[in-house]
Structures are given as structure tokens and as C-alpha cells.
Design an enzyme around this catalytic site. Sequence first.
Site, PDB file in Angstrom:
ATOM      1  CB  CYS A   4      -3.322   9.804   9.370  1.00  0.00           C
ATOM      2  SG  CYS A   4      -2.535   8.187   9.149  1.00  0.00           S
ATOM      3  CG  HIS A  99      -0.415  -0.653   9.653  1.00  0.00           C
ATOM      4  ND1 HIS A  99      -1.685  -0.120   9.668  1.00  0.00           N
ATOM      5  CD2 HIS A  99      -0.340  -1.436  10.749  1.00  0.00           C
ATOM      6  CE1 HIS A  99      -2.347  -0.550  10.727  1.00  0.00           C
ATOM      7  NE2 HIS A  99      -1.548  -1.364  11.404  1.00  0.00           N
TER       8      HIS A  99
END
Length: 113
Positions: A4, A99
Site C-alpha cells: 500500500c 483517505h
Amino acid sequence: MSDCVFCKIVSGEIPSNKVYEDDDILCFRDLDPQAPVHVLIIPKKHIASLDDVTEEDKELLGHIMIKVREIAETLGLENGYRLVNNCGEDGFQTVKHLHFHLLGKRKMTWPPG
């Protein structure tokens, strides 16, 4: 998660232009800004998307929402801003780590696209 990109940014493996950081979240400037001010706010804990948030994450999400106002203030977004979360493929989520995009310093349009 080892593959990630945002987890690598959190660990310092990939550098970022940090705007804010505490024990739980990191805020950094977007590499492809869509507004004069465009930062990403991410939890340090890997959560793939808003669809993967659990009851145990409610304090973390509340913390993020409280910090949005403070971050916006430090960035001089006194005339308003937009906070965006893209979730899943149809929502155009390109990084599978929760996010939020904080955008400002320009007049936003609606619909966004």
C-alpha cells in the site's frame, strides 16, 4: 499492508510533503493537485475504504473530522473548502487506503464530475 503506497508514506519509506501529523493520522500535499490547496488526510491504520470501516473505527473517524477544520484553518481556507472521499471503483478510489481529499482556495463547481 506492505504493497500500500499510503502505508509506505506513513512508515516514511516514501517521502511526502507533510502538512499535519499526529499519532493517528497523516496529512500531506497531493502530488496531482486539483485545486490551489489539495491535501490528503489518511488514517495511519490501514483501512481499505469507507466500506471497510467498523464500529471500532468510529473514534478514529471522529478524530479525522475534528482535525479537518484545524488543518483547513492552518492552510488558510477561511472562505470554505471541499472534503471528498472516493469509495470503490465507481467512486474513483485509486488507492485502496481510506483517505479524504481536502481542497480549497478556488470556487468549487457542482456537480464535481
